[in-house]
Design a protein around this motif. Structure first.
Motif, short mmCIF file in Angstrom:
data_model
loop_
_atom_site.label_atom_id
_atom_site.label_comp_id
_atom_site.label_asym_id
_atom_site.label_seq_id
_atom_site.Cartn_x
_atom_site.Cartn_y
_atom_site.Cartn_z
N VAL A 263 -54.76 21.53 22.05
CA VAL A 263 -55.33 22.33 20.97
C VAL A 263 -55.17 21.68 19.60
CG1 VAL A 263 -55.15 24.51 22.23
CG2 VAL A 263 -53.24 23.75 20.80
N ASP A 264 -54.26 20.73 19.47
CA ASP A 264 -54.20 19.90 18.27
C ASP A 264 -53.76 18.51 18.67
OD1 ASP A 264 -51.28 19.76 18.07
OD2 ASP A 264 -51.33 21.76 17.23
N LEU A 265 -54.25 17.50 17.90
CA LEU A 265 -54.08 16.11 18.33
C LEU A 265 -53.93 15.20 17.13
CD1 LEU A 265 -54.33 14.05 20.76
CD2 LEU A 265 -56.77 13.98 20.23
N SER A 266 -53.08 14.18 17.29
CA SER A 266 -52.94 13.11 16.31
C SER A 266 -52.58 11.84 17.06
CB SER A 266 -51.82 13.44 15.30
OG SER A 266 -50.55 13.27 15.89
N MET A 267 -52.41 10.75 16.33
CA MET A 267 -51.99 9.49 16.95
C MET A 267 -50.56 9.57 17.47
SD MET A 267 -54.43 7.35 17.10
CE MET A 267 -53.54 5.88 17.54
N GLY A 268 -49.77 10.50 16.97
CA GLY A 268 -48.37 10.57 17.36
C GLY A 268 -48.02 11.65 18.36
N LYS B 73 -38.63 16.52 -4.21
CA LYS B 73 -38.06 16.69 -2.88
C LYS B 73 -38.42 18.07 -2.36
CE LYS B 73 -34.11 15.67 -0.16
NZ LYS B 73 -33.57 14.40 0.14
N GLN B 74 -39.06 18.08 -1.20
CA GLN B 74 -39.46 19.32 -0.57
C GLN B 74 -39.05 19.25 0.88
OE1 GLN B 74 -43.68 19.59 -1.02
NE2 GLN B 74 -43.60 19.66 -3.24
N ALA B 75 -39.16 20.39 1.54
CA ALA B 75 -38.94 20.38 2.98
C ALA B 75 -40.06 19.54 3.58
CB ALA B 75 -38.95 21.79 3.54
N ILE B 76 -39.72 18.38 4.12
CA ILE B 76 -40.73 17.46 4.61
C ILE B 76 -41.06 17.77 6.06
CG2 ILE B 76 -41.17 15.03 5.17
CD1 ILE B 76 -39.50 14.26 2.80
N ASP B 77 -42.36 17.79 6.35
CA ASP B 77 -42.82 17.91 7.72
C ASP B 77 -42.37 16.66 8.45
OD1 ASP B 77 -44.19 18.26 10.09
OD2 ASP B 77 -46.17 18.39 9.16
N LYS B 78 -41.71 16.81 9.57
CA LYS B 78 -41.18 15.65 10.29
C LYS B 78 -42.27 14.83 10.95
CE LYS B 78 -36.66 17.62 11.22
NZ LYS B 78 -35.72 18.04 12.24
N ARG B 79 -43.47 15.39 11.07
CA ARG B 79 -44.55 14.65 11.70
C ARG B 79 -45.01 13.51 10.82
NH1 ARG B 79 -47.91 19.89 13.45
NH2 ARG B 79 -46.62 20.46 15.22
N GLN B 80 -45.23 12.38 11.46
CA GLN B 80 -45.71 11.20 10.75
C GLN B 80 -47.23 11.20 10.61
OE1 GLN B 80 -43.91 8.21 9.77
NE2 GLN B 80 -42.07 9.41 9.96
N TYR B 81 -47.91 12.04 11.40
CA TYR B 81 -49.36 12.02 11.47
C TYR B 81 -49.93 13.43 11.30
CZ TYR B 81 -48.25 7.58 13.65
OH TYR B 81 -47.74 6.34 13.90
N ASP B 82 -51.09 13.52 10.65
CA ASP B 82 -51.80 14.79 10.55
C ASP B 82 -52.42 15.13 11.90
OD1 ASP B 82 -51.28 15.17 7.84
OD2 ASP B 82 -53.06 14.03 7.24
N ARG B 83 -52.42 16.40 12.24
CA ARG B 83 -53.03 16.83 13.50
C ARG B 83 -54.36 17.52 13.22
NH1 ARG B 83 -48.59 18.70 17.95
NH2 ARG B 83 -47.40 16.78 17.92
N PHE B 84 -55.29 17.36 14.18
CA PHE B 84 -56.61 17.97 14.10
C PHE B 84 -56.76 19.00 15.19
CE2 PHE B 84 -57.06 13.82 12.18
CZ PHE B 84 -57.75 14.12 11.03
N THR B 85 -57.40 20.11 14.86
CA THR B 85 -57.66 21.15 15.84
C THR B 85 -58.75 20.67 16.79
OG1 THR B 85 -57.08 22.85 14.24
CG2 THR B 85 -58.35 23.55 16.15
N VAL B 86 -58.47 20.76 18.09
CA VAL B 86 -59.40 20.33 19.12
C VAL B 86 -59.32 21.31 20.29
CG1 VAL B 86 -59.28 17.85 18.57
CG2 VAL B 86 -57.68 18.82 20.22
N SER B 87 -60.14 21.09 21.27
CA SER B 87 -60.05 21.80 22.54
C SER B 87 -60.43 20.78 23.61
CB SER B 87 -61.00 23.00 22.56
OG SER B 87 -60.86 23.68 23.80
N VAL B 88 -59.42 20.07 24.11
CA VAL B 88 -59.63 18.97 25.03
C VAL B 88 -58.91 19.27 26.34
CG1 VAL B 88 -59.25 16.50 25.39
CG2 VAL B 88 -59.79 17.33 23.11
N PRO B 89 -59.64 19.28 27.46
CA PRO B 89 -58.97 19.47 28.75
C PRO B 89 -58.03 18.30 29.03
CG PRO B 89 -61.38 19.55 28.98
CD PRO B 89 -61.08 19.12 27.59
N ALA B 90 -56.90 18.61 29.66
CA ALA B 90 -55.91 17.57 29.93
C ALA B 90 -55.19 17.86 31.24
CB ALA B 90 -54.91 17.49 28.79
N LEU B 91 -54.66 16.80 31.80
CA LEU B 91 -53.85 16.89 33.02
C LEU B 91 -52.44 16.43 32.65
CD1 LEU B 91 -53.67 17.34 36.09
CD2 LEU B 91 -54.29 14.95 36.38
N LEU B 92 -51.46 17.25 32.97
CA LEU B 92 -50.07 16.97 32.64
C LEU B 92 -49.33 16.63 33.93
CD1 LEU B 92 -48.11 17.21 30.17
CD2 LEU B 92 -47.59 19.47 31.00
#
Length: 162
Positions: free
Chosen positions: A85-90, A54-73
């Motif tokens: 700047v980082d991206l995953s399926m979640g 048992k460890q402090a578990i990262d709450k993220r379900q998915y690994d993130r990858f470093t990227v540089s993707v323009p986006a519109l919010l």
């Protein structure tokens, strides 16, 4: 060696947290829950002889990858540009000047290569805000956009394995 996803057959899976009494009992006989990082399928698999402490578990379900993707919010406060700047399926981390608060719902358009239709995240929730950095969790994508996001994340994963 990690198990492969029974839905898509890929070996890009991550052990995830146990949910409920059944999964806690199953872990006594080396059966643990996993999440596919590409197709998002959650499944259980046996890892004979492997014990997880048992460890402090990262709450993220998915690994993130470093990227540089323009986006519109798009939010209730208006539109703004930024860079993912980082991206995953979640979810993703994004640098933007749009003023947001934790818990706000937003839409996100991720630009890909020139001439390609952006990936539309119809609904995302703001999970963290630090200066101009925003952490987003994806809530809803159309199946076509989810497939395109999966292909993009798969290409990031394949590049990282080289």
């Amino acid at each position: 060696m990690l198990p492969t996803c029974p839905q898509c057959g890929r070996d890009f899976v991550k052990r995830t947290h146990r949910e409920g009494l059944l999964e806690h009992v199953l872990s006594a006989v080396y059966v643990y829950p996993y999440r596919c990082q590409l197709c998002t399928h959650r499944f259980r698999a046996m890892e004979w002889g492997k014990r997880y402490t048992k460890q402090a578990i990262d709450k993220r379900q998915y690994d993130r990858f470093t990227v540089s993707v323009p986006a519109l919010l798009l939010s209730d406060l208006g539109r703004g540009e930024g860079t993912v700047v980082d991206l995953s399926m979640g979810g993703c981390g994004m640098e933007t000047g749009v003023p947001l608060q934790t818990g706000a719902l937003v839409q996100l358009e991720l630009s890909q290569e020139a001439g390609e239709k952006p990936i539309l995240v119809e609904s995302a929730v703001v999970r963290s805000v630090r200066n101009k950095f925003v952490g987003l969790q994806f809530l809803r994508l159309q199946p076509e956009d989810e497939l395109r996001l999966s292909r993009f994340v798969h290409s990031l994963w394949a590049t990282s394995k080289r």
